[in-house]
Design a protein around this motif. Sequence first.
Motif, mmCIF file in Angstrom:
data_model
loop_
_atom_site.group_PDB
_atom_site.id
_atom_site.type_symbol
_atom_site.label_atom_id
_atom_site.label_comp_id
_atom_site.label_asym_id
_atom_site.label_seq_id
_atom_site.Cartn_x
_atom_site.Cartn_y
_atom_site.Cartn_z
ATOM 1 N N ASP A 114 7.699 34.789 44.392
ATOM 2 C CA ASP A 114 9.402 35.094 44.286
ATOM 3 C C ASP A 114 9.472 36.293 45.320
ATOM 4 O O ASP A 114 8.766 37.363 45.290
ATOM 5 C CB ASP A 114 9.683 35.731 42.850
ATOM 6 N N THR A 130 8.697 26.110 35.740
ATOM 7 C CA THR A 130 8.651 27.001 36.661
ATOM 8 C C THR A 130 9.977 27.986 36.150
ATOM 9 O O THR A 130 10.609 27.439 35.429
ATOM 10 C CB THR A 130 8.945 26.695 38.051
ATOM 11 N N PHE A 131 10.016 29.118 36.915
ATOM 12 C CA PHE A 131 11.211 29.818 36.598
ATOM 13 C C PHE A 131 12.505 29.290 36.874
ATOM 14 O O PHE A 131 13.288 29.302 36.094
ATOM 15 C CB PHE A 131 11.155 31.533 37.290
ATOM 16 N N THR A 179 15.203 35.437 32.468
ATOM 17 C CA THR A 179 14.138 36.218 33.157
ATOM 18 C C THR A 179 12.856 35.160 33.200
ATOM 19 O O THR A 179 12.843 34.019 32.408
ATOM 20 C CB THR A 179 13.674 37.352 32.655
ATOM 21 N N PRO A 180 11.680 35.070 33.928
ATOM 22 C CA PRO A 180 10.578 34.266 33.977
ATOM 23 C C PRO A 180 10.002 34.471 32.544
ATOM 24 O O PRO A 180 10.134 35.198 31.948
ATOM 25 C CB PRO A 180 9.834 34.639 35.139
ATOM 26 N N THR A 181 9.383 33.195 32.471
ATOM 27 C CA THR A 181 8.171 33.635 31.372
ATOM 28 C C THR A 181 6.755 33.657 31.829
ATOM 29 O O THR A 181 6.573 33.040 32.649
ATOM 30 C CB THR A 181 8.367 32.199 30.376
ATOM 31 N N ASN A 224 4.477 33.746 35.917
ATOM 32 C CA ASN A 224 5.531 33.206 37.160
ATOM 33 C C ASN A 224 4.402 32.753 38.250
ATOM 34 O O ASN A 224 3.940 33.747 38.789
ATOM 35 C CB ASN A 224 6.304 34.186 37.404
ATOM 36 N N THR A 225 4.197 31.773 38.337
ATOM 37 C CA THR A 225 3.174 31.172 39.129
ATOM 38 C C THR A 225 3.889 30.641 40.522
ATOM 39 O O THR A 225 2.995 30.010 41.388
ATOM 40 C CB THR A 225 2.610 29.846 38.787
ATOM 41 N N GLY A 270 13.634 38.585 39.196
ATOM 42 C CA GLY A 270 13.599 37.784 37.962
ATOM 43 C C GLY A 270 15.065 37.614 37.357
ATOM 44 O O GLY A 270 15.106 37.670 36.067
ATOM 45 N N GLN A 312 19.719 32.426 41.901
ATOM 46 C CA GLN A 312 18.480 33.175 41.448
ATOM 47 C C GLN A 312 18.623 34.414 42.332
ATOM 48 O O GLN A 312 18.723 34.504 43.529
ATOM 49 C CB GLN A 312 16.952 32.597 41.590
ATOM 50 N N THR A 330 1.859 36.292 42.946
ATOM 51 C CA THR A 330 2.344 35.753 42.048
ATOM 52 C C THR A 330 1.830 36.486 40.714
ATOM 53 O O THR A 330 0.883 37.199 40.760
ATOM 54 C CB THR A 330 2.183 34.235 41.612
ATOM 55 N N ASP A 331 2.264 36.007 39.595
ATOM 56 C CA ASP A 331 1.348 36.618 38.274
ATOM 57 C C ASP A 331 0.055 36.099 38.261
ATOM 58 O O ASP A 331 -0.086 34.943 38.886
ATOM 59 C CB ASP A 331 1.932 36.176 37.065
#
Lengths: 154, 395
Positions: free
Chosen positions: B252, B269-270, B243-245, B248-249, B386, B382, B258-259
């Motif tokens: 998606d 990036t993810f 999953t993303p960390t 996530n910039t 996520g 993907q 975004t986060d």
Amino acid sequence: MTTTSTPAVAGWFTTGDDPRLVASRCTTCGTLVFPPPPPEAASFCRNPACDGETHEPAELSRTGRVWSYTDAQYQPPAPYVPTTDPFEPFALAAVELPEGLVVLGQVAAGYGVADLAVGAEAELVVETLYADESGERTIWRWKPVVELGEEADQ
Amino acid sequence: MSTAVAVAGVGMHPWGKWGRPFVEYGVHAARAALADSGVAWSDVDFVVGGETVRNGYAGYVAGSTFASALGWNGARIATSYAACATGAQALDTARARILAGLSEVALVVGADTTPKGFLAPNAGERWTDPDWLRFRLLGMTNPAYFALYARRRMDLYGATSEDFAQVKVKNAKHGLENPYARYRKEVSVGDVLGSAIVSDPLHLLDICATSDGAAAVVLTSLDYARKHGLVDPVRVEAVSTVTPTFPNTVIDMPLLATDHAAGGAPERTFKESIAQAAYEEAGIGPDDVDVAEVYDLSTALELDWIEDLGLCKRGEAEVLLRAGDTTIGGRIPVNPSGGLACFGEAVPAQALAQVCELTWQLRGQATGRQVDGARVGITANQGLFGHGSSVLLAR
């Protein structure tokens, strides 16, 4: 006859002369989330290093920089609500705000992809998205900020 | 301890718009994979089905549906859903049970029957579902997201519409001899640029279609493979379903924002982290990769993936493309199957189809599209919400 005008979604943006997106801010670590969770919903902070569960509304900056942009040249499927027949294309932009979030939005009426560039400035406006039985429903949109000098060329 | 498992067999049903129930495609692919492996259905002790969300209850319990259609054999079952990454998650589930010593032979199947036109959310009003809200509030379709990424390549790296069209031209050529591909016709740059713009800058021929199709993989432990005379099998060396960390910039699909990156962007990036996790798990690096199958939902997205996989530096994928490096015969062929450009997307089957193709490539059986001497291959994909997906195969 009075025309009512209400946001298509409650609590996500303010209206008036200086409209803003409204994020939710974790009261423990300050992490912002947009769109904000519904007020009655539990809100667990998205920051994995924070176990905060309370949040407060936080207005975001009105202007940011275009992260990217495109348009819709075909009518999107439902639940998109078409407002013209035939369909008229509209532009979309992702705008990076100084707080460190990128937020998608439609581009203000009258502007298209030719008016946009990655890195260009855009500001938030509120316009009508569609009308339903309660009247006009509004939405936030991104409007290109035409810089001085360029304005004279148009 | 080795974390490898053997790919004993692979099989597919041709992609198309056949209008048949997804179960028929899935069983066809499963039987092809079993025949390819030489393993009897009665020896399969675990079945994982990739869920399809547009085919009623049978689709929600795909593992059971396929096991039942093949004839109940008492195997244990599971069903996976990870949107476009469903196949990788299903494969990982099968691999984990084999590596734990709980299963010896697993059959993984994904199949779909798809609707026409744009993929749209299911009916009903859901004001807390981002996948519903993006259509209602913004009219943000899947191609619009692909177009945002494409436009960034143009404005940041100087990519052109001709570059994007060249990806389609290349993939169309790659897929000409692929018996499972839906579109097997040469396409010119002019064809792409002459097709309607869907979401600027992407033309209709830059964007993949949705298709019916099915793919299946038979996995076994290395022990089982040895005991049953499978000589030098293709091995799954890694499956990344990370999953993303946070944060996530990169925006998606289907999210509206975004986060919040208060402290700047993270190291990767993810999409970069998806491949990185596969490389780390396998102890194999991008320099070792001979061939890649990546998720070209749009032509421009193939270029993003090439960089996300570390096959070149950020912003240099067009250089590889223009030099012919990503064409069969080049330095690092990408999408020798023809990719989604030739297949169209059959969601729960697609990540497995990538594994099928790389298996044929590493065995030297990809007739008419063979990457000479390929020993290591990687897939990338993907799923919404996520779901990372990357499979590293080696022989």
